[in-house]
Motif scaffolding. Sequence first.
Motif, mmCIF file in Angstrom:
data_model
loop_
_atom_site.group_PDB
_atom_site.id
_atom_site.type_symbol
_atom_site.label_atom_id
_atom_site.label_comp_id
_atom_site.label_asym_id
_atom_site.label_seq_id
_atom_site.Cartn_x
_atom_site.Cartn_y
_atom_site.Cartn_z
ATOM 1 N N GLU A 120 0.816 -1.218 0.000
ATOM 2 C CA GLU A 120 0.000 0.000 0.000
ATOM 3 C C GLU A 120 0.847 1.265 0.000
ATOM 4 O O GLU A 120 0.502 2.264 -0.641
ATOM 5 C CB GLU A 120 -0.931 -0.001 1.214
ATOM 6 C CG GLU A 120 -2.056 -1.021 1.153
ATOM 7 C CD GLU A 120 -1.613 -2.404 1.595
ATOM 8 O OE1 GLU A 120 -0.410 -2.555 1.919
ATOM 9 O OE2 GLU A 120 -2.448 -3.326 1.613
ATOM 10 N N PHE B 7 2.046 1.899 -3.506
ATOM 11 C CA PHE B 7 0.943 2.148 -4.440
ATOM 12 C C PHE B 7 0.424 3.577 -4.302
ATOM 13 O O PHE B 7 0.242 4.271 -5.312
ATOM 14 C CB PHE B 7 -0.187 1.150 -4.184
ATOM 15 C CG PHE B 7 -1.346 1.297 -5.116
ATOM 16 C CD1 PHE B 7 -1.280 0.837 -6.418
ATOM 17 C CD2 PHE B 7 -2.518 1.918 -4.692
ATOM 18 C CE1 PHE B 7 -2.360 0.991 -7.289
ATOM 19 C CE2 PHE B 7 -3.590 2.069 -5.548
ATOM 20 C CZ PHE B 7 -3.511 1.605 -6.848
ATOM 21 N N PHE B 8 0.209 4.013 -3.069
ATOM 22 C CA PHE B 8 -0.386 5.333 -2.848
ATOM 23 C C PHE B 8 0.641 6.465 -2.879
ATOM 24 O O PHE B 8 0.273 7.611 -3.148
ATOM 25 C CB PHE B 8 -1.133 5.360 -1.518
ATOM 26 C CG PHE B 8 -2.375 4.512 -1.505
ATOM 27 C CD1 PHE B 8 -3.498 4.879 -2.219
ATOM 28 C CD2 PHE B 8 -2.408 3.325 -0.803
ATOM 29 C CE1 PHE B 8 -4.636 4.098 -2.227
ATOM 30 C CE2 PHE B 8 -3.547 2.531 -0.795
ATOM 31 C CZ PHE B 8 -4.657 2.907 -1.520
ATOM 32 N N ILE C 288 3.091 4.961 -7.155
ATOM 33 C CA ILE C 288 2.385 4.610 -8.390
ATOM 34 C C ILE C 288 1.295 5.629 -8.716
ATOM 35 O O ILE C 288 1.209 6.125 -9.846
ATOM 36 C CB ILE C 288 1.803 3.191 -8.272
ATOM 37 C CG1 ILE C 288 2.935 2.170 -8.154
ATOM 38 C CG2 ILE C 288 0.927 2.869 -9.476
ATOM 39 C CD1 ILE C 288 2.470 0.746 -7.988
ATOM 40 N N ILE C 289 0.453 5.959 -7.741
ATOM 41 C CA ILE C 289 -0.640 6.902 -7.988
ATOM 42 C C ILE C 289 -0.128 8.307 -8.324
ATOM 43 O O ILE C 289 -0.573 8.908 -9.312
ATOM 44 C CB ILE C 289 -1.604 6.938 -6.783
ATOM 45 C CG1 ILE C 289 -2.353 5.610 -6.665
ATOM 46 C CG2 ILE C 289 -2.604 8.079 -6.924
ATOM 47 C CD1 ILE C 289 -3.226 5.278 -7.846
ATOM 48 N N PHE D 235 1.253 8.373 -11.810
ATOM 49 C CA PHE D 235 0.155 8.268 -12.779
ATOM 50 C C PHE D 235 -0.552 9.614 -12.947
ATOM 51 O O PHE D 235 -0.906 9.999 -14.072
ATOM 52 C CB PHE D 235 -0.826 7.198 -12.323
ATOM 53 C CG PHE D 235 -2.033 7.067 -13.215
ATOM 54 C CD1 PHE D 235 -1.937 6.447 -14.450
ATOM 55 C CD2 PHE D 235 -3.269 7.570 -12.815
ATOM 56 C CE1 PHE D 235 -3.047 6.333 -15.278
ATOM 57 C CE2 PHE D 235 -4.374 7.458 -13.636
ATOM 58 C CZ PHE D 235 -4.268 6.840 -14.875
ATOM 59 N N LEU D 236 -0.756 10.337 -11.853
ATOM 60 C CA LEU D 236 -1.421 11.643 -11.941
ATOM 61 C C LEU D 236 -0.571 12.655 -12.716
ATOM 62 O O LEU D 236 -1.100 13.452 -13.505
ATOM 63 C CB LEU D 236 -1.725 12.167 -10.533
ATOM 64 C CG LEU D 236 -2.769 11.369 -9.733
ATOM 65 C CD1 LEU D 236 -2.914 11.938 -8.336
ATOM 66 C CD2 LEU D 236 -4.115 11.361 -10.455
ATOM 67 N N CYS E 138 -0.958 11.881 -16.269
ATOM 68 C CA CYS E 138 -2.265 12.347 -16.772
ATOM 69 C C CYS E 138 -2.216 13.823 -17.146
ATOM 70 O O CYS E 138 -2.809 14.247 -18.148
ATOM 71 C CB CYS E 138 -3.346 12.100 -15.724
ATOM 72 S SG CYS E 138 -3.772 10.361 -15.481
#
Length: 263
Positions: A143, A146-147, A150-151, A154-155, A158
């Motif tokens: 976790e 990931f938080f 990775i997140i 990814f943002l 974007c």
Amino acid sequence: LNKSFIDLTIDYGKIRTMREEGGVGFFRQNFNFRKFPFDTQKLIIYIESGVRSTSDPSLNSQSIYKYPAVTFITPEVGPFRDLEFFINKENNYLKEWEVVKDKTTIKSSVNIDDNFFDKWLNRTISDHENVLYIEITIQRNWEHYFFKIIIPVFLILCVAWYVLWIPTRKYETRLNTSIIALLALIAYNFVFQDDIPKLNYLTDLDWYILLSYVFCCIPVFISIGSSKLGTKNQKTIIKINKRIRRWGVLAYILIIFAIFKLI
């Protein structure tokens, strides 16, 4: 000492000795981090009996007995209970890991060396030794990665791809936004670089970050190419922009699924 060093007991006419020690142990283990941070590792504690066995009765140290000498390590109930106690989340000292209960056990095995040289006999014999394997399977708590890695990556990506939805004639806006997103990704890489193991091969997270760099550079190249073509080729630019916007997102998702073995 608060307790005796060695205990002697008599059980059903047999004398037994027990020695108990406590402390913190440090073990070295070769891990494979290719699936980091969604990896599962196995901790193996190898316990030898320290006593050699032989299938040759003539090599028995107690010459009055004419049968092979065999030594076994037989764990009692206590080690299994201690292992069950360690599996409990409240007693797990490996906070970054979770112990997999169904894959944690104590196994007995025999090491056989048919070419063991006995210096006392001055010849090669078949040597047996009983050993125990305490196998503890642990699964990483992903976790955090990931938080926090990775997140956010990814943002940022974007934001970089958002320029493909900006009108193609606004070259400066598209180029500035994509470059800022790329610089933000590079800067954020320095934030979490200490959380990634430094290895001579790429982990799944390394492939994900490398892929994000590549896809973050694509809008920059598209924006520069659009500015070179100028206003006369707006129809061509719009077609290229739509195709990259459509197939680029799909390709990124498929590659991400392939990296983390989700397909």
